[in-house]
Design a protein around this motif. Structure first.
Motif, PDB file in Angstrom:
ATOM      1  N   UNK A 350       0.853  -1.188   0.000  1.00  0.00           N
ATOM      2  CA  UNK A 350       0.000   0.000   0.000  1.00  0.00           C
ATOM      3  C   UNK A 350       0.895   1.246   0.000  1.00  0.00           C
ATOM      4  N   UNK A 351       0.687   2.178  -0.932  1.00  0.00           N
ATOM      5  CA  UNK A 351       1.552   3.378  -0.980  1.00  0.00           C
ATOM      6  C   UNK A 351       1.146   4.425   0.042  1.00  0.00           C
ATOM      7  N   UNK A 352       0.935   4.008   1.265  1.00  0.00           N
ATOM      8  CA  UNK A 352       0.674   4.891   2.399  1.00  0.00           C
ATOM      9  C   UNK A 352       1.402   4.309   3.605  1.00  0.00           C
ATOM     10  N   UNK A 353       1.578   5.135   4.635  1.00  0.00           N
ATOM     11  CA  UNK A 353       2.164   4.630   5.877  1.00  0.00           C
ATOM     12  C   UNK A 353       1.028   4.368   6.852  1.00  0.00           C
ATOM     13  N   UNK A 354       0.751   3.079   7.099  1.00  0.00           N
ATOM     14  CA  UNK A 354      -0.340   2.688   7.985  1.00  0.00           C
ATOM     15  C   UNK A 354       0.201   1.780   9.085  1.00  0.00           C
ATOM     16  N   UNK A 355      -0.354   1.934  10.276  1.00  0.00           N
ATOM     17  CA  UNK A 355      -0.038   1.046  11.388  1.00  0.00           C
ATOM     18  C   UNK A 355      -1.309   0.299  11.780  1.00  0.00           C
ATOM     19  N   UNK A 356      -1.179  -0.644  12.708  1.00  0.00           N
ATOM     20  CA  UNK A 356      -2.366  -1.352  13.184  1.00  0.00           C
ATOM     21  C   UNK A 356      -3.396  -0.350  13.713  1.00  0.00           C
ATOM     22  N   UNK A 364     -13.065   1.141  11.890  1.00  0.00           N
ATOM     23  CA  UNK A 364     -14.075   1.357  12.922  1.00  0.00           C
ATOM     24  C   UNK A 364     -14.939   2.572  12.568  1.00  0.00           C
ATOM     25  N   UNK A 365     -14.314   3.564  12.000  1.00  0.00           N
ATOM     26  CA  UNK A 365     -15.039   4.814  11.718  1.00  0.00           C
ATOM     27  C   UNK A 365     -15.841   4.739  10.424  1.00  0.00           C
ATOM     28  N   UNK A 366     -15.260   4.147   9.372  1.00  0.00           N
ATOM     29  CA  UNK A 366     -15.883   4.190   8.049  1.00  0.00           C
ATOM     30  C   UNK A 366     -16.473   2.854   7.597  1.00  0.00           C
ATOM     31  N   UNK A 367     -16.316   1.799   8.388  1.00  0.00           N
ATOM     32  CA  UNK A 367     -16.869   0.501   7.994  1.00  0.00           C
ATOM     33  C   UNK A 367     -15.954  -0.227   7.040  1.00  0.00           C
ATOM     34  N   UNK A 368     -15.922   0.192   5.774  1.00  0.00           N
ATOM     35  CA  UNK A 368     -15.028  -0.385   4.783  1.00  0.00           C
ATOM     36  C   UNK A 368     -14.101   0.695   4.240  1.00  0.00           C
ATOM     37  N   UNK A 369     -12.847   0.334   4.085  1.00  0.00           N
ATOM     38  CA  UNK A 369     -11.852   1.258   3.543  1.00  0.00           C
ATOM     39  C   UNK A 369     -11.146   0.559   2.394  1.00  0.00           C
ATOM     40  N   UNK A 370     -10.962   1.266   1.287  1.00  0.00           N
ATOM     41  CA  UNK A 370     -10.232   0.705   0.152  1.00  0.00           C
ATOM     42  C   UNK A 370      -8.903   1.425   0.024  1.00  0.00           C
ATOM     43  N   UNK A 371      -7.822   0.638   0.074  1.00  0.00           N
ATOM     44  CA  UNK A 371      -6.472   1.191  -0.048  1.00  0.00           C
ATOM     45  C   UNK A 371      -5.948   0.929  -1.451  1.00  0.00           C
ATOM     46  N   UNK A 372      -5.301   1.947  -2.033  1.00  0.00           N
ATOM     47  CA  UNK A 372      -4.601   1.728  -3.300  1.00  0.00           C
ATOM     48  C   UNK A 372      -3.462   0.743  -3.085  1.00  0.00           C
ATOM     49  N   UNK A 373      -3.111   0.024  -4.125  1.00  0.00           N
ATOM     50  CA  UNK A 373      -1.958  -0.872  -4.071  1.00  0.00           C
ATOM     51  C   UNK A 373      -1.017  -0.523  -5.225  1.00  0.00           C
ATOM     52  N   UNK A 374       0.176  -1.091  -5.183  1.00  0.00           N
ATOM     53  CA  UNK A 374       1.124  -0.861  -6.272  1.00  0.00           C
ATOM     54  C   UNK A 374       0.758  -1.677  -7.511  1.00  0.00           C
ATOM     55  N   UNK A 375      -0.257  -2.520  -7.412  1.00  0.00           N
ATOM     56  CA  UNK A 375      -0.719  -3.261  -8.581  1.00  0.00           C
ATOM     57  C   UNK A 375      -1.949  -2.548  -9.139  1.00  0.00           C
ATOM     58  N   UNK A 376      -1.716  -1.700 -10.112  1.00  0.00           N
ATOM     59  CA  UNK A 376      -2.801  -0.904 -10.691  1.00  0.00           C
ATOM     60  C   UNK A 376      -3.710  -1.773 -11.533  1.00  0.00           C
ATOM     61  N   UNK A 377      -4.993  -1.459 -11.605  1.00  0.00           N
ATOM     62  CA  UNK A 377      -5.717  -0.407 -10.869  1.00  0.00           C
ATOM     63  C   UNK A 377      -6.391  -0.952  -9.618  1.00  0.00           C
TER      64      UNK A 377
END
Length: 447
Positions: A350-356, A364-377
């Motif tokens: 994932x091209x972001x800095x995320x921790x647990x 918890x806040x948004x229910x479902x979250x979609x993260x971009x990956x380095x495998x487009x699209x």
């Protein structure tokens, strides 16, 4: 052992250790050819028994030290040492480790990637020879230098004119606190920190301070035109995050954007991303259970090189690392296509800095979250499940299994218990994806 309280280590661990020590002490039959060697080995092993100084340490009131020994995976090493030497152990009292130790330094010692530093520190508290109170130098004598089990470190024993015994800068507060036939434990007022461990801590702390610098004045990208906003801002300072999205910086390859972008600061990179990639791969190997993932990163040298270059140019990455049990379920069909291993790994980056904590708060806040990956699209979906974070959908999903294996502000490694595939390919053999589509994402910098 009836009636004896078990302080710092679980009863099960204490019983297992006692059984292993007792079984080690039992002689084993050997051929006449090796009879002499067997006798000497048995004689050394016979010194290790339930009355050992090592067992006494685990059953003593030095609970904090005993827990550190367990976390440092040193029990087997100390079993061998106590079988070959009469030991002297300098044990810091619990207060010194609970309240008088810098919290940052304690966190540093307990991080899996710093296991070697923790082992070095603990071994520097143990002498491979017995030194009781009567053997201490007198106030008029010069200090005596003793080699520790950490071969590169020595301790100086001395006595002040007041009669107070010291080891390096620490005072002995409980001399001969525990005595056993194979060793003695002295209680000391503070932790002894070797210079090499202090330097490792300072190096990590300096790295964090660099990553905490907030860049200013970097140009912004218009998400509609994919061009720099007008008027153009001032030149990008050295160490600022990249101007263009991470997809523009990826090298040509399967499902990747074709145009690499220059990093900030010219050819002299501000960060050593290659060393950081090697560091997190080394941490995976030490952590255990992620050898397959580490092997792929080592063997696919182009992938590790690409990740190192991206980090050097200021980008941040989060790696969702499948454990060995998950990697073992990959089929030949899923790996048969050219470039398939790379595409699998790219979908786990994932091209972001995320921790647990950040990912769990998001789901918890948004229910479902979609993260971009380095495998487009393709994106990877995350949601809350069973008090943890679940990635993917349906049968092809994985839970956050070992959180925060490695977090240095630029690379975050999160262990998961499954292999993830894009939803369109879930459960099917890996196939070549559609033409890549550029996705504009504002680059972020680690804290």
């Amino acid at each position: 052992m009836g009636g004896i309280p078990i302080y710092g280590v679980s009863s099960l661990l204490f019983i297992l250790l006692t059984l292993s020590i007792t079984s080690t002490a039992l002689p084993t039959p050997s051929s006449p050819k090796h009879h002499h060697h067997s006798q000497s080995s048995t004689a050394a092993a016979a010194q290790i028994n339930s009355n050992s100084v090592l067992v006494a340490l685990l059953d003593s009131h030095y609970t904090e030290l005993a827990e550190l020994v367990e976390k440092a995976l040193l029990l087997h090493t100390l079993e061998q040492a106590v079988g070959n030497h009469n030991l002297t152990i300098f044990a810091p009292r619990n207060e010194a480790l609970e309240r008088r130790l810098d919290p940052e330094f304690k966190r540093f010692l307990l991080e899996p990637r710093n296991l070697h530093s923790l082992q070095t520190l603990l071994m520097a508290h143990i002498l491979p020879s017995r030194v009781g109170s009567p053997d201490w130098p007198q106030p008029s004598d010069p200090s005596r230098r003793h080699r520790t089990l950490s071969s590169s470190h020595h301790l100086h024993l001395s006595t002040k004119p007041t009669g107070q015994k010291t080891v390096d800068s620490a005072e002995i507060v409980r001399p001969d606190d525990v005595t056993r036939p194979d060793g003695v434990i002295h209680g000391i007022e503070r932790l002894l920190i070797p210079q090499s461990v202090q330097e490792d801590f300072n190096r990590r702390r300096n790295l964090r301070s660099i990553s905490a610098v907030i860049p200013e004045g970097a140009p912004e990208v218009d998400p509609r035109t994919h061009r720099l906003k007008k008027p153009a801002a001032a030149a990008v300072p050295v160490g600022a995050p990249p101007v263009l999205p991470i997809y523009d910086a990826l090298a040509p390859g399967p499902s990747l954007a074709p145009a690499p972008a220059p990093g900030p600061g010219g050819p002299h990179h501000h960060f050593d991303g290659h060393s950081q990639v090697k560091d997190f791969i080394h941490t995976l190997l030490h952590y255990g259970g992620y050898n397959e993932m580490a092997d792929i990163l080592v063997n696919l040298t182009s992938l590790a090189t690409e990740m190192g270059r991206l980090v050097s140019e200021g980008y941040v990455l989060t790696v969702l690392a499948p454990n060995d049990e998950a990697m073992a379920k990959l089929t030949t069909d899923q790996l048969s296509e050219p470039g398939a291993p790379e595409q699998i790994i790219y979908y786990h980056i994932i091209p972001e800095y995320q921790t647990e904590e950040s990912m769990y708060n998001a789901v918890r806040r948004f229910g479902k979250v979609k993260y971009d990956t380095l495998r487009l699209p393709h994106k990877v979906t995350a949601q809350e499940a069973d008090g943890s974070v679940k990635f993917g959908a349906g049968d092809v999903s994985a839970y956050l299994f070992d959180p925060d294996i490695y977090t240095d502000g630029r690379i975050s490694v999160q262990g998961i218990d499954g292999i993830l595939f894009p939803e369109s390919e879930a459960g099917e053999p890996l196939r070549k994806p559609a033409s890549p589509v550029k996705v504009v994402t504002k680059p972020r910098r680690g804290n």
